[in-house]
Design an enzyme around this catalytic site. Structure first.
Site, PDB file in Angstrom:
ATOM      1  CG  HIS A 110      26.796   3.380 -13.907  1.00 20.18           C
ATOM      2  ND1 HIS A 110      26.560   3.528 -15.250  1.00 20.18           N
ATOM      3  CD2 HIS A 110      25.659   2.822 -13.409  1.00 20.18           C
ATOM      4  CE1 HIS A 110      25.348   3.088 -15.559  1.00 20.18           C
ATOM      5  NE2 HIS A 110      24.792   2.646 -14.458  1.00 20.18           N
ATOM      6  CG  ASP A 138      27.219   4.267 -19.252  1.00 21.94           C
ATOM      7  OD1 ASP A 138      27.957   5.165 -19.710  1.00 21.94           O
ATOM      8  OD2 ASP A 138      27.343   3.772 -18.121  1.00 21.94           O
ATOM      9  CG  HIS A 140      31.792   5.096 -20.825  1.00 20.87           C
ATOM     10  ND1 HIS A 140      31.120   6.158 -20.253  1.00 20.87           N
ATOM     11  CD2 HIS A 140      32.869   5.606 -21.451  1.00 20.87           C
ATOM     12  CE1 HIS A 140      31.786   7.273 -20.504  1.00 20.87           C
ATOM     13  NE2 HIS A 140      32.841   6.974 -21.232  1.00 20.87           N
ATOM     14  CG  ASP A 142      29.946   1.427 -17.167  1.00 24.15           C
ATOM     15  OD1 ASP A 142      30.980   1.981 -17.586  1.00 24.15           O
ATOM     16  OD2 ASP A 142      28.945   2.052 -16.769  1.00 24.15           O
ATOM     17  CG  HIS A 155      33.293   4.500 -12.881  1.00 21.54           C
ATOM     18  ND1 HIS A 155      32.992   5.806 -13.226  1.00 21.54           N
ATOM     19  CD2 HIS A 155      34.486   4.246 -13.480  1.00 21.54           C
ATOM     20  CE1 HIS A 155      33.938   6.303 -14.006  1.00 21.54           C
ATOM     21  NE2 HIS A 155      34.855   5.384 -14.162  1.00 21.54           N
ATOM     22  CG  ASP A 244      26.800   7.135 -16.723  1.00 22.02           C
ATOM     23  OD1 ASP A 244      26.812   8.373 -16.670  1.00 22.02           O
ATOM     24  OD2 ASP A 244      27.808   6.434 -16.480  1.00 22.02           O
ATOM     25  CG  ASP A 246      28.626   8.824 -19.174  1.00 23.23           C
ATOM     26  OD1 ASP A 246      27.833   8.075 -19.769  1.00 23.23           O
ATOM     27  OD2 ASP A 246      29.601   8.395 -18.532  1.00 23.23           O
ATOM     28  CD  GLU A 289      29.644   7.998 -13.077  1.00 23.27           C
ATOM     29  OE1 GLU A 289      30.219   9.066 -12.756  1.00 23.27           O
ATOM     30  OE2 GLU A 289      30.137   6.876 -12.860  1.00 23.27           O
TER      31      GLU A 289
END
Length: 497
Positions: A110, A138, A140, A142, A155, A244, A246, A289
């Protein structure tokens, strides 16, 4: 078809395949673009969906940009490599976006979003004079700065550099990012957060950044969350969607570098992409990712993650095509439909008026009100409401035969019950309305004339008798016409199926 608001070449798709993993420590994410392409994603976009692809000949490894030495700077790992690669990516995305094409970037970790978003923002400002919004899907945030990051992996920092919360003067350490590359925190929306560092939470709060966690999705549902997210952005802003993988629950996308349980289902992920595309404001998409190397050859995790990534891309690019395939136009006979609505509206209004008058007479005479008086008023009112709904559906071009058949059947049963009751009252075995009218009104000899109370009373009684006959006649017409509309709806369905 969804008409694009901001793309001058909506049938063209710029592809940037980024084989880069330097923004984090796990190898293998650089192989994701190749895996996605080998799965047939670009072939589907070109051959099945008719997109004209640009810039998709090779996966870029950026080996020529790798520095001989790359020690940490401000705690960031591989800062020179990531800065150089994202700068090149920004140039590649910019070259596609300035042509008015939708840009699809296949990553890569990312950190590459520093380049993709910067390139989109610069091109859109130059071409349209507008700022862009970013929807960041995402697990997260980030948005760590180099000073708040525990890992030092870039990332986990792209949003802080893109928003200007993290800045650097030297070009080799992201100093190449200028105002034309940056985005406003007011046009940033997160979806799917569930693993956010304490310092990141503080940054989100202090800057008033709109963020929807998995708690919000569980509480409101993904549909309501998307409504709120898009409302926050507004309908006059180009959107860059950075996804992303994830963000998905590991059940759907296990082969990713930082999986977190309790994420989005694949259908929720697809829905996010579809909703964004449906706005007509989408100008760029990142998919990042995916890491095929994190699953063994016997494990299907890598295959499932690649499939999930392909599904997300298709959802963001081809939503309107799938919808168009499902649209079915029904051809209603306009004259017959208009005649039906007119006759039913007249019948309903007459019945409401007659029984409202009957209720008033009963109340004046201090007599009990029979149950079928308000019953028939209610049925006629429902019929009027049904006609208004049909008119609205016709105006919206959404009049479906199933709606007409179901509504017509329900009303037919209600009208039939009322018609049976009226028939019993008119021609019942004893003391019926019809027999009383024939005996005391129509059969009265001599019939009263002249200006007298007796004449007025007789005229009132005759009006009541005629009203009963009118109610039966229009009740019968209403029942017949409800049967007719059901047959008409079936014929429309059969003719157009």
């Amino acid at each position: 078809m969804i008409e694009s608001k901001f793309l001058s070449q909506p049938g063209d798709l710029g592809i940037v395949a980024v084989g880069f993993s330097g923004g984090q420590g796990k190898p293998g994410v650089d192989a994701a673009p190749t895996a996605l392409i080998e799965s047939g994603l670009l072939t589907q976009l070109r051959d099945e969906l008719g997109y004209k692809l640009h810039g998709h000949d090779a996966v870029h490894s950026y080996a020529d940009l790798a520095p001989a030495q790359d020690p940490p700077h401000r705690g960031m790992k591989n800062p020179r490599a990531v800065s150089a690669v994202t700068r090149r990516i920004a140039e590649q995305v910019y070259a596609q976006a300035r042509e008015g094409r939708l840009v699809l970037t296949l990553g890569g970790d990312h950190s590459i979003a520093i380049g993709t978003v910067a390139g989109t923002a610069s091109a859109v400002r130059e071409r349209l004079g507008r700022d862009i919004a970013v929807i960041w899907v995402d697990a997260h945030a980030d948005i760590n700065t180099p000073e708040t990051s525990d890992s030092g992996n870039v990332h986990g920092m792209p949003v802080s550099f893109l928003t200007g919360l993290a800045r650097e003067e030297k070009d080799e350490f992201f100093g190449w990012l200028k105002d034309e590359h940056r985005i406003s925190v007011k046009k940033l929306v997160y979806i799917g957060l569930r693993d956010v560092d304490a310092e990141e939470k503080k940054i989100l709060r202090e800057n008033g950044i709109k963020a929807f966690s998995m708690f919000d999705i569980d509480r409101h549902g993904i549909g309501r969350v998307m409504e709120m997210a898009l409302a926050h952005i507004g309908n006059d802003t180009p959107i860059h969607l950075s996804f992303d993988v994830d963000a998905l629950d590991p059940t759907w996308a296990p082969s990713t570098g930082t999986p977190v349980r309790g994420g989005l289902t694949l259908r929720e992920g697809d829905f996010i992409c579809e909703c964004v595309h449906q706005t007509g404001s989408l100008v760029a998409v990142d998919l990042v990712e995916v890491n095929p190397s994190l699953a063994s050859e016997k494990d299907m995790g890598a295959h499932e993650t690649v499939r999930a990534g392909c599904s997300l891309v298709r959802g963001s690019l081809v939503y309107e095509r799938r919808i168009v395939e499902r649209v079915h136009k029904y051809h209603w006979p306009a004259v017959q439909l208009n005649v039906w609505m007119l006759i039913m509206l007249v019948a309903s209004c007459l019945i409401i008026g007659v029984f409202a008058t009957f209720i008033q007479i009963q109340q004046t005479l201090l007599l009990p009100i029979p149950w079928y008086f308000p019953y028939y008023i209610t049925v006629a009112s429902l019929t009027t409401s049904f006609i208004l709904v049909l008119l609205w559906l016709i105006f919206q071009r959404r009049l479906l035969p199933s709606i007409v058949m179901i509504g017509g059947f329900i009303l037919f049963v209600l009208w039939l019950v009322g018609l049976i009751v009226i028939s019993i009252q008119l021609w019942g075995p004893s003391g019926s309305v019809s027999s009383n009218c024939n005996l005391f009104v129509f059969g009265a000899t001599p019939q009263p004339t002249g200006q007298s109370l007796e004449t007025l009373a007789w005229l009132q009684q005759r009006t009541i008798c005629q009203s009963w006959q009118a109610v039966f006649a229009f009740g019968l017409v209403g029942a017949i016409f409800l049967l007719w509309i059901m047959v008409m709806a079936y014929q429309v369905f059969a003719d157009d199926s």
